[in-house]
Scaffold this motif. Structure first.
Motif, PDB file in Angstrom:
ATOM      1  N   UNK A  78      -1.649  17.838 -70.147  1.00  0.00           N
ATOM      2  CA  UNK A  78      -2.210  17.483 -68.857  1.00  0.00           C
ATOM      3  C   UNK A  78      -1.840  16.084 -68.434  1.00  0.00           C
ATOM      4  N   UNK A  79      -0.877  15.491 -69.073  1.00  0.00           N
ATOM      5  CA  UNK A  79      -0.464  14.141 -68.731  1.00  0.00           C
ATOM      6  C   UNK A  79       0.685  14.134 -67.755  1.00  0.00           C
ATOM      7  N   UNK A  80       0.628  15.024 -66.782  1.00  0.00           N
ATOM      8  CA  UNK A  80       1.688  15.103 -65.789  1.00  0.00           C
ATOM      9  C   UNK A  80       1.700  13.875 -64.907  1.00  0.00           C
ATOM     10  N   UNK A  81       2.449  13.938 -63.855  1.00  0.00           N
ATOM     11  CA  UNK A  81       2.525  12.779 -62.962  1.00  0.00           C
ATOM     12  C   UNK A  81       1.165  12.468 -62.361  1.00  0.00           C
ATOM     13  N   UNK A  82       0.885  11.203 -62.218  1.00  0.00           N
ATOM     14  CA  UNK A  82      -0.388  10.775 -61.667  1.00  0.00           C
ATOM     15  C   UNK A  82      -0.439  11.083 -60.172  1.00  0.00           C
ATOM     16  N   UNK A  83      -1.649  11.285 -59.671  1.00  0.00           N
ATOM     17  CA  UNK A  83      -1.807  11.504 -58.241  1.00  0.00           C
ATOM     18  C   UNK A  83      -1.423  10.241 -57.492  1.00  0.00           C
ATOM     19  N   UNK A  84      -0.888  10.393 -56.296  1.00  0.00           N
ATOM     20  CA  UNK A  84      -0.547   9.199 -55.531  1.00  0.00           C
ATOM     21  C   UNK A  84      -1.810   8.424 -55.159  1.00  0.00           C
ATOM     22  N   UNK A  85      -1.655   7.137 -54.968  1.00  0.00           N
ATOM     23  CA  UNK A  85      -2.804   6.340 -54.585  1.00  0.00           C
ATOM     24  C   UNK A  85      -3.280   6.762 -53.204  1.00  0.00           C
ATOM     25  N   UNK A 121      -0.912   5.685 -50.491  1.00  0.00           N
ATOM     26  CA  UNK A 121       0.336   6.418 -50.332  1.00  0.00           C
ATOM     27  C   UNK A 121       0.119   7.892 -49.993  1.00  0.00           C
ATOM     28  N   UNK A 122      -1.113   8.372 -50.100  1.00  0.00           N
ATOM     29  CA  UNK A 122      -1.406   9.784 -49.850  1.00  0.00           C
ATOM     30  C   UNK A 122      -1.316  10.081 -48.363  1.00  0.00           C
ATOM     31  N   UNK A 123      -0.389  10.928 -47.961  1.00  0.00           N
ATOM     32  CA  UNK A 123      -0.164  11.200 -46.546  1.00  0.00           C
ATOM     33  C   UNK A 123      -1.216  12.145 -45.969  1.00  0.00           C
ATOM     34  N   UNK A 124      -2.000  12.798 -46.813  1.00  0.00           N
ATOM     35  CA  UNK A 124      -3.007  13.713 -46.290  1.00  0.00           C
ATOM     36  C   UNK A 124      -4.104  12.965 -45.535  1.00  0.00           C
TER      37      UNK A 124
END
Length: 80
Positions: A41-48, A51-54
């Motif tokens: 479960x150590x995949x890429x971290x969520x964007x801050x 930086x999150x475009x949503x």
């Protein structure tokens, strides 16, 4: 030969240079590390949040849409 004494890689055909073998080992090591990270479960971290475009998408959950058109400037100052 026991399982521990067997070579991990075996060249079956051709005569690779030391650089080619090193490149192959590097690729296999990177893939093994990526697979281990995905399992753990150590995949890429969520964007801050910055930086999150949503966050640019206007949502309506829990709040009413602001009116538009004539008189909208007056309603824009009112709490919604």
């Amino acid at each position: 030969m026991t399982a521990e004494a067997k070579p991990f890689l075996q060249v079956v055909r051709g005569d690779p240079t030391a650089e080619e073998v090193a490149a192959l080992v590097a690729v296999l090591t990177a893939r093994a590390a990526a697979a281990a990270a995905a399992r753990d479960g150590g995949g890429p971290a969520r964007p801050s949040r910055w930086a999150d475009r949503s966050r640019l998408v206007r949502g309506t959950a829990g709040r009413a849409l602001r009116p538009s058109g004539p008189g909208a400037w007056r309603a824009s100052a009112l709490p919604g």
